[in-house]
Enzyme design. Sequence first.
Site, PDB file in Angstrom:
ATOM      1  N   THR A   1      52.314   8.124  15.480  1.00 42.54           N
ATOM      2  CA  THR A   1      51.310   8.598  16.438  1.00 42.54           C
ATOM      3  C   THR A   1      50.302   7.504  16.778  1.00 42.54           C
ATOM      4  OG1 THR A   1      49.434  10.115  16.624  1.00 42.54           O
ATOM      5  CG2 THR A   1      50.045   9.498  14.411  1.00 42.54           C
ATOM      6  N   ASP A   2      49.648   7.655  17.919  1.00 37.54           N
ATOM      7  CA  ASP A   2      48.599   6.693  18.293  1.00 37.54           C
ATOM      8  C   ASP A   2      47.356   6.842  17.408  1.00 37.54           C
ATOM      9  OD1 ASP A   2      47.693   9.117  19.306  1.00 37.54           O
ATOM     10  OD2 ASP A   2      47.379   8.398  21.356  1.00 37.54           O
ATOM     11  N   GLU A   3      47.265   7.983  16.691  1.00 33.89           N
ATOM     12  CA  GLU A   3      46.049   8.233  15.896  1.00 33.89           C
ATOM     13  C   GLU A   3      45.878   7.234  14.754  1.00 33.89           C
ATOM     14  OE1 GLU A   3      45.149  12.255  14.925  1.00 33.89           O
ATOM     15  OE2 GLU A   3      45.965  13.021  16.789  1.00 33.89           O
TER      16      GLU A   3
ATOM     17  N   TYR B   1      45.381  13.497   8.356  1.00 32.41           N
ATOM     18  CA  TYR B   1      46.675  13.452   9.055  1.00 32.41           C
ATOM     19  C   TYR B   1      47.037  12.020   9.438  1.00 32.41           C
ATOM     20  CZ  TYR B   1      49.727  13.402  13.187  1.00 32.41           C
ATOM     21  OH  TYR B   1      50.721  13.087  14.100  1.00 32.41           O
TER      22      TYR B   1
ATOM     23  N   LYS C   1      50.011   9.456   8.186  1.00 32.81           N
ATOM     24  CA  LYS C   1      50.989   8.856   9.114  1.00 32.81           C
ATOM     25  C   LYS C   1      50.934   7.331   9.004  1.00 32.81           C
ATOM     26  CE  LYS C   1      53.375  10.494  11.805  1.00 32.81           C
ATOM     27  NZ  LYS C   1      54.766  11.020  11.715  1.00 32.81           N
TER      28      LYS C   1
HETATM   29  P1  NAD Z   1      55.542  19.962  14.654  1.00 32.10           P
HETATM   30  O1  NAD Z   1      54.494  20.296  13.653  1.00 32.10           O
HETATM   31  O2  NAD Z   1      55.679  20.789  15.869  1.00 32.10           O
HETATM   32  O3  NAD Z   1      56.973  19.964  13.923  1.00 32.10           O
HETATM   33  C1  NAD Z   1      57.196  19.404  12.669  1.00 32.10           C
HETATM   34  C2  NAD Z   1      58.572  19.819  12.181  1.00 32.10           C
HETATM   35  O4  NAD Z   1      58.791  19.182  10.907  1.00 32.10           O
HETATM   36  C3  NAD Z   1      58.725  21.323  11.970  1.00 32.10           C
HETATM   37  O5  NAD Z   1      59.969  21.759  12.461  1.00 32.10           O
HETATM   38  C4  NAD Z   1      58.663  21.470  10.457  1.00 32.10           C
HETATM   39  O6  NAD Z   1      59.405  22.589   9.963  1.00 32.10           O
HETATM   40  C5  NAD Z   1      59.280  20.155  10.001  1.00 32.10           C
HETATM   41  N1  NAD Z   1      58.849  19.786   8.654  1.00 32.10           N
HETATM   42  C6  NAD Z   1      57.580  19.742   8.175  1.00 32.10           C
HETATM   43  N2  NAD Z   1      57.584  19.382   6.880  1.00 32.10           N
HETATM   44  C7  NAD Z   1      58.884  19.161   6.541  1.00 32.10           C
HETATM   45  C8  NAD Z   1      59.522  18.745   5.344  1.00 32.10           C
HETATM   46  N3  NAD Z   1      58.837  18.506   4.231  1.00 32.10           N
HETATM   47  N4  NAD Z   1      60.863  18.591   5.359  1.00 32.10           N
HETATM   48  C9  NAD Z   1      61.590  18.847   6.489  1.00 32.10           C
HETATM   49  N5  NAD Z   1      61.026  19.269   7.632  1.00 32.10           N
HETATM   50  C10 NAD Z   1      59.687  19.419   7.669  1.00 32.10           C
HETATM   51  O7  NAD Z   1      55.322  18.438  14.996  1.00 32.10           O
HETATM   52  P2  NAD Z   1      55.496  17.668  16.396  1.00 32.10           P
HETATM   53  O8  NAD Z   1      54.273  17.837  17.191  1.00 32.10           O
HETATM   54  O9  NAD Z   1      56.807  18.010  16.976  1.00 32.10           O
HETATM   55  O10 NAD Z   1      55.505  16.159  15.875  1.00 32.10           O
HETATM   56  C11 NAD Z   1      56.725  15.546  15.459  1.00 32.10           C
HETATM   57  C12 NAD Z   1      56.436  14.139  15.027  1.00 32.10           C
HETATM   58  O11 NAD Z   1      55.893  13.402  16.103  1.00 32.10           O
HETATM   59  C13 NAD Z   1      55.436  14.028  13.875  1.00 32.10           C
HETATM   60  O12 NAD Z   1      55.869  13.007  13.021  1.00 32.10           O
HETATM   61  C14 NAD Z   1      54.129  13.655  14.565  1.00 32.10           C
HETATM   62  O13 NAD Z   1      53.315  12.919  13.702  1.00 32.10           O
HETATM   63  C15 NAD Z   1      54.645  12.826  15.716  1.00 32.10           C
HETATM   64  N6  NAD Z   1      53.788  12.821  16.925  1.00 32.10           N
HETATM   65  C16 NAD Z   1      53.384  13.995  17.494  1.00 32.10           C
HETATM   66  C17 NAD Z   1      52.644  13.960  18.665  1.00 32.10           C
HETATM   67  C18 NAD Z   1      52.196  15.230  19.356  1.00 32.10           C
HETATM   68  O14 NAD Z   1      51.437  15.160  20.324  1.00 32.10           O
HETATM   69  N7  NAD Z   1      52.652  16.406  18.946  1.00 32.10           N
HETATM   70  C19 NAD Z   1      52.306  12.729  19.251  1.00 32.10           C
HETATM   71  C20 NAD Z   1      52.723  11.551  18.617  1.00 32.10           C
HETATM   72  C21 NAD Z   1      53.474  11.607  17.469  1.00 32.10           C
HETATM   73  O1  DAU Z   2      47.562  11.617  19.696  1.00 35.30           O
HETATM   74  C1  DAU Z   2      48.724  12.139  19.134  1.00 35.30           C
HETATM   75  C2  DAU Z   2      48.385  13.369  18.321  1.00 35.30           C
HETATM   76  O2  DAU Z   2      48.080  14.412  19.232  1.00 35.30           O
HETATM   77  C3  DAU Z   2      49.509  13.786  17.383  1.00 35.30           C
HETATM   78  O3  DAU Z   2      49.739  12.778  16.451  1.00 35.30           O
HETATM   79  C4  DAU Z   2      49.172  15.106  16.682  1.00 35.30           C
HETATM   80  O4  DAU Z   2      50.280  15.527  15.901  1.00 35.30           O
HETATM   81  C5  DAU Z   2      48.870  16.140  17.731  1.00 35.30           C
HETATM   82  O5  DAU Z   2      48.489  17.358  17.111  1.00 35.30           O
HETATM   83  C6  DAU Z   2      47.768  15.661  18.670  1.00 35.30           C
HETATM   84  O6  DAU Z   2      46.495  15.569  17.952  1.00 35.30           O
HETATM   85  P1  DAU Z   2      45.121  16.085  18.597  1.00 35.30           P
HETATM   86  O7  DAU Z   2      44.190  16.391  17.497  1.00 35.30           O
HETATM   87  O8  DAU Z   2      44.673  15.175  19.673  1.00 35.30           O
HETATM   88  O9  DAU Z   2      45.660  17.443  19.297  1.00 35.30           O
HETATM   89  P2  DAU Z   2      45.028  18.914  19.415  1.00 35.30           P
HETATM   90  O10 DAU Z   2      45.880  19.678  20.374  1.00 35.30           O
HETATM   91  O11 DAU Z   2      44.761  19.521  18.087  1.00 35.30           O
HETATM   92  O12 DAU Z   2      43.611  18.636  20.108  1.00 35.30           O
HETATM   93  C7  DAU Z   2      43.513  17.995  21.360  1.00 35.30           C
HETATM   94  C8  DAU Z   2      42.023  17.828  21.673  1.00 35.30           C
HETATM   95  O13 DAU Z   2      41.457  19.119  21.915  1.00 35.30           O
HETATM   96  C9  DAU Z   2      41.232  17.232  20.548  1.00 35.30           C
HETATM   97  O14 DAU Z   2      40.211  16.387  21.088  1.00 35.30           O
HETATM   98  C10 DAU Z   2      40.602  18.430  19.859  1.00 35.30           C
HETATM   99  C11 DAU Z   2      40.393  19.402  21.002  1.00 35.30           C
HETATM  100  N1  DAU Z   2      40.513  20.843  20.644  1.00 35.30           N
HETATM  101  C12 DAU Z   2      41.618  21.247  19.981  1.00 35.30           C
HETATM  102  C13 DAU Z   2      41.781  22.562  19.623  1.00 35.30           C
HETATM  103  C14 DAU Z   2      43.012  23.037  18.878  1.00 35.30           C
HETATM  104  C15 DAU Z   2      39.517  21.735  21.003  1.00 35.30           C
HETATM  105  O15 DAU Z   2      38.508  21.359  21.647  1.00 35.30           O
HETATM  106  N2  DAU Z   2      39.679  23.047  20.651  1.00 35.30           N
HETATM  107  C16 DAU Z   2      40.760  23.504  19.967  1.00 35.30           C
HETATM  108  O16 DAU Z   2      40.842  24.726  19.665  1.00 35.30           O
END
Ligand code: NAD
Ligand code: DAU
Length: 380
Positions: A137-139, A186, A190
């Site tokens: 992730t970019d975080e 988190y 990562k």
């Molecule tokens: P998500 O939480 O929707 O899905 C995670 C999946 O991993 C689920 O299916 C869960 O059952 C599985 N999982 C969790 N723990 C596990 C374990 N111990 N063994 C096997 N499976 C397990 O997550 P997502 O949003 O789809 O993110 C997927 C990946 O991409 C993550 O690594 C996250 O850090 C990365 N990522 C997410 C975002 C985003 O915006 N969602 C952006 C950049 C990177």
């Molecule tokens: O940047 C990549 C990341 O983006 C991924 O690595 C993470 O897995 C993914 O969850 C996401 O993280 P964020 O924390 O940015 O996403 P989230 O949807 O939780 O929140 C987006 C923005 O909105 C953040 O600034 C927090 C704000 N927010 C979020 C929630 C859930 C609110 O203001 N209210 C809310 O209820």
Amino acid sequence: MTYKRSIIITGGAGFIGNHVVRLFVNKYPEYKIINLDKLTYAGNLANLKDIEDKPNYRFVKKDICDFEGVYKLMQDEHVDGIIHLAAESHVDRSIKDPFTFAQTNVMGTLSLLQAAKLYWETLPEKWEGKRFYHISTDEVYGALELTHPQGIEPPFSTKASSGEHHLAYGDKFFTEDLKYQPHSPYSAAKASSDHFVRAFHDTYGMPTVVTNCSNNYGPYQFPEKLIPLFINNIRHRKPLPVYGKGENVRDWLYVVDHARAIDLIFHEGKVAETYNIGGFNEWKNIDLIKVLINTVDRLLGRPEGADMDLITYVTDRAGHDMRYAIDSTKLQKELGWEPSLQFEEGIEKTVRWYLDNQEWMDNVTSGDYQKYYEDMYKNR
Ligand code: NAD
Ligand code: DAU
């Protein structure tokens, strides 16, 4: 049937994972795709209904921390590629329960790396034709400052960022050479997993690649994350909890464009490289929330903006990162990737999808989705 490749995709039942699994299963019938997922609260096999009976697809319910189980699966399936998405992914949960994040994201990644290393090292060809692709992730880069609160023209342009809304809110961007400065449990977990992946390349020669992507949006996202949570709340006229002043900036990419990038990098990315993935598409939370309200209202036949009063400012997230902004120039120049969707198109598609799939949303919010796996395997 003998498959050309045998690939484990971890976390395939989650949000991004299901799009990656679907893309690989449909695009590469000559590959065997094994979806390895523990099915935590975030894993939902109903996300993969459309491909669950494809001959080149197999689901295995397993924890990535189960080192011996993963090793055996790799042996049994002659695995030559791993695309690793499984993780605990929600920042707010990590603030409440950091241990689970360290366990899954750090120890789980290490368990996969070690299983792959031990298995691949026993083969006569060793690392040849192998790939360990870690999705990050970019975080991990920390937070950028909001030096231009009104927004400026971004220095880069892409197909997806050519619309008038796509301003940059600062001068700096996340580039691949930035030092890691994670702030949340988190992102710290990562970051640690990214370091382990690089260490396995540098120490043992494992052919690894790491990508760092910005915020994804699109169908099948668990409704704890901003976009699906707010779409559902607007529909049901429930309050929209905006953290702090709503000034934080996120850089949004349509999830299918992330999956397309993963496909490209899995096949063509250079070993040991890092690629940032993002579409130069920065939005202040509050502006994005207003777009969501207008879009939901319009699609439901309500007067546009009728639900603005649902906006409710609440206590800020602890350690809330101010701004994320990815510079994906390297990926665009070296591998020719670019996002396929304009944000306006992507957000409209996304809102429409959640409104059209209320049953999916109800199953998730009621917890019924967790029975899908039991029902699915009951008769097999
Ligand atoms: P998500 O939480 O929707 O899905 C995670 C999946 O991993 C689920 O299916 C869960 O059952 C599985 N999982 C969790 N723990 C596990 C374990 N111990 N063994 C096997 N499976 C397990 O997550 P997502 O949003 O789809 O993110 C997927 C990946 O991409 C993550 O690594 C996250 O850090 C990365 N990522 C997410 C975002 C985003 O915006 N969602 C952006 C950049 C990177
Ligand atoms: O940047 C990549 C990341 O983006 C991924 O690595 C993470 O897995 C993914 O969850 C996401 O993280 P964020 O924390 O940015 O996403 P989230 O949807 O939780 O929140 C987006 C923005 O909105 C953040 O600034 C927090 C704000 N927010 C979020 C929630 C859930 C609110 O203001 N209210 C809310 O209820």
